[in-house]
Design a protein around this motif. Structure first.
Motif, mmCIF file in Angstrom:
data_model
loop_
_atom_site.group_PDB
_atom_site.id
_atom_site.type_symbol
_atom_site.label_atom_id
_atom_site.label_comp_id
_atom_site.label_asym_id
_atom_site.label_seq_id
_atom_site.Cartn_x
_atom_site.Cartn_y
_atom_site.Cartn_z
ATOM 1 N N LEU A 1 -2.811 8.796 0.492
ATOM 2 C CA LEU A 1 -3.753 8.398 1.545
ATOM 3 C C LEU A 1 -3.203 8.706 2.933
ATOM 4 O O LEU A 1 -1.990 8.742 3.140
ATOM 5 C CB LEU A 1 -4.064 6.903 1.439
ATOM 6 N N TYR B 1 0.406 4.207 -2.387
ATOM 7 C CA TYR B 1 -0.699 5.174 -2.319
ATOM 8 C C TYR B 1 -0.334 6.312 -1.366
ATOM 9 O O TYR B 1 -0.918 6.456 -0.291
ATOM 10 C CB TYR B 1 -1.987 4.497 -1.838
ATOM 11 N N GLU C 1 -6.253 5.451 6.362
ATOM 12 C CA GLU C 1 -6.743 4.950 5.066
ATOM 13 C C GLU C 1 -5.832 3.853 4.523
ATOM 14 O O GLU C 1 -6.300 2.878 3.930
ATOM 15 C CB GLU C 1 -6.852 6.103 4.054
ATOM 16 N N LEU C 2 -4.535 4.023 4.751
ATOM 17 C CA LEU C 2 -3.581 3.007 4.288
ATOM 18 C C LEU C 2 -3.785 1.680 5.027
ATOM 19 O O LEU C 2 -3.677 0.605 4.438
ATOM 20 C CB LEU C 2 -2.149 3.492 4.491
ATOM 21 N N LEU D 1 -7.916 -4.548 3.179
ATOM 22 C CA LEU D 1 -8.755 -4.884 2.025
ATOM 23 C C LEU D 1 -7.950 -5.645 0.974
ATOM 24 O O LEU D 1 -8.412 -6.641 0.430
ATOM 25 C CB LEU D 1 -9.366 -3.613 1.409
ATOM 26 N N LEU D 2 -6.731 -5.172 0.710
ATOM 27 C CA LEU D 2 -5.861 -5.876 -0.245
ATOM 28 C C LEU D 2 -5.682 -7.326 0.184
ATOM 29 O O LEU D 2 -5.796 -8.254 -0.608
ATOM 30 C CB LEU D 2 -4.479 -5.234 -0.295
ATOM 31 N N VAL E 1 0.810 -1.231 0.000
ATOM 32 C CA VAL E 1 0.000 0.000 0.000
ATOM 33 C C VAL E 1 0.842 1.279 0.000
ATOM 34 O O VAL E 1 0.295 2.354 -0.202
ATOM 35 C CB VAL E 1 -0.971 0.070 1.205
ATOM 36 N N LYS F 1 -6.605 0.546 6.352
ATOM 37 C CA LYS F 1 -7.819 -0.068 5.786
ATOM 38 C C LYS F 1 -7.519 -0.701 4.432
ATOM 39 O O LYS F 1 -7.899 -1.838 4.157
ATOM 40 C CB LYS F 1 -8.914 0.988 5.589
ATOM 41 N N LYS F 2 -6.834 0.063 3.600
ATOM 42 C CA LYS F 2 -6.490 -0.398 2.252
ATOM 43 C C LYS F 2 -5.683 -1.704 2.314
ATOM 44 O O LYS F 2 -5.942 -2.635 1.547
ATOM 45 C CB LYS F 2 -5.661 0.698 1.569
ATOM 46 N N ALA F 3 -4.720 -1.754 3.253
ATOM 47 C CA ALA F 3 -3.875 -2.947 3.358
ATOM 48 C C ALA F 3 -4.717 -4.166 3.725
ATOM 49 O O ALA F 3 -4.562 -5.250 3.148
ATOM 50 C CB ALA F 3 -2.773 -2.723 4.390
#
Lengths: 217, 217
Positions: A79, A76, A83-84, A90-91, A73, A86-88
């Motif tokens: 972000l 990105y 947010e990072l 989700l990934l 992540v 969450k993104k991680a």
């Protein structure tokens, strides 16, 4: 015919994962693996790996370390820290290869009530502590700087989140009910929020629950 | 001369613990154990145990399950839930046999950077989850009734506290500094307090720190 050693290595991992997934780890012999390698000999497999355990070890390394979402992540950069995070997650949830590996792990763990592959768990604890937690911690620290995270304990929280999700949740899963799973996820969401790292929002909680219930099937 | 099988069993555990502690687990052979058993044969040892691993397993069972402090404290029925939790952790810290076992565990874990005894860790996770957490949970529930504890997550918190102390702290210890240890203990104290189970007071924190630093020596 000479073979490319790197390709052979990858082929062994690919065939082994497939067999571990289809037949289960315990029911797969080194000979089964050799039989599915289009003419490779047992000797060729032993050139790369000393045992079936060793192959599993390499599969874990590949998936847990190469697929490290907390590294991925970092591209990105626009972000915020939270947010990072969450993104991680989700990934991690959405990565097909990661999911395939998790399902293999479940198969191994669920073969009996006892933990069947202690080495795998020990390895996961090690990778959590030495690789994933320090990477997650960097993101948490970014969050402290940009104000999206508020904690005095970036490393402790990072280790703890991973311990709970990768050990607490994954290990519990073999005999967990949906209600128990919901409780565990709500609990993680609540304490991390209380401690200033409010990453487990409604969307992520639902997706985590969904993917964990899928492992149980 | 006939021997009492139960005494033989206990003697094997006693001699093995002593050797594991003095020489380290990896450096102790089954023959070393036999040599210290006053004329018992290898066959007699194999009558009770299938391997060195199996002996370690029995030592862990004995100490982790028989010494379960969350069961022991139940006799203090006049105490509140939160007082019982503190008492149980103090018992765990002050129990000589438990400390001796913990030091053996440390020796095994510290023989290399890698986790040396994955079976031991897997077992600890299992005992945490299946025996200790349900017992701690009963005390937490007593605390909810008497008002000394305030949580919606008695089981989740119980599992989590044990995972952090028995896995997070014990496993971290081989290469931890006093500052890191203090951070981890403060962190556990703060999140459990935030989540309504305020058991890690100043006295207990100091004692935990002391006993964990002792393991590092």
């Amino acid at each position: 015919m000479r073979r490319d050693p790197e390709k052979t290595y990858e082929k062994i991992l690919e065939v082994s994962s497939k067999l571990f997934f289809e037949k289960g780890y315990e029911n797969t012999s080194l000979q089964d693996i050799v039989n599915n390698l289009d003419g490779l000999t047992k000797g060729a497999v032993y050139h790369h790996f000393s045992s079936k355990d060793d192959i599993l070890d390499a599969i874990e390394d590949k998936l847990l370390v190469e697929n490290n979402p907390f590294k991925k992540v970092l591209v990105y950069s626009e972000l915020t820290g939270i947010e990072l995070i969450k993104k991680a997650f989700l990934l991690g949830i959405e990565d097909q290869e990661q999911q395939y590996y998790n399902k293999i792990s479940m198969k191994i763990w669920r073969q009996s009530e006892k933990i069947q592959s202690p080495k795998m768990i020990a390895k996961m604890i090690e990778i959590n502590k030495n690789i994933l937690a320090p990477d997650l911690c960097k993101i948490v620290e970014k969050g402290i700087k940009d104000g999206s995270v508020d904690t005095k304990y970036p490393m402790e929280i990072s280790e703890q989140i991973l311990l709970q999700i990768n050990i607490g949740l994954l290990l519990a899963i073999s005999d967990i009910t949906e209600k128990e799973l919901t409780g565990k996820i709500e609990f993680i969401s609540e304490w991390t929020k209380n401690m200033g790292v409010d990453f487990l929002d409604k969307e992520l909680k639902e997706k985590l629950k969904h993917v964990f219930m899928e492992y149980c099937e």
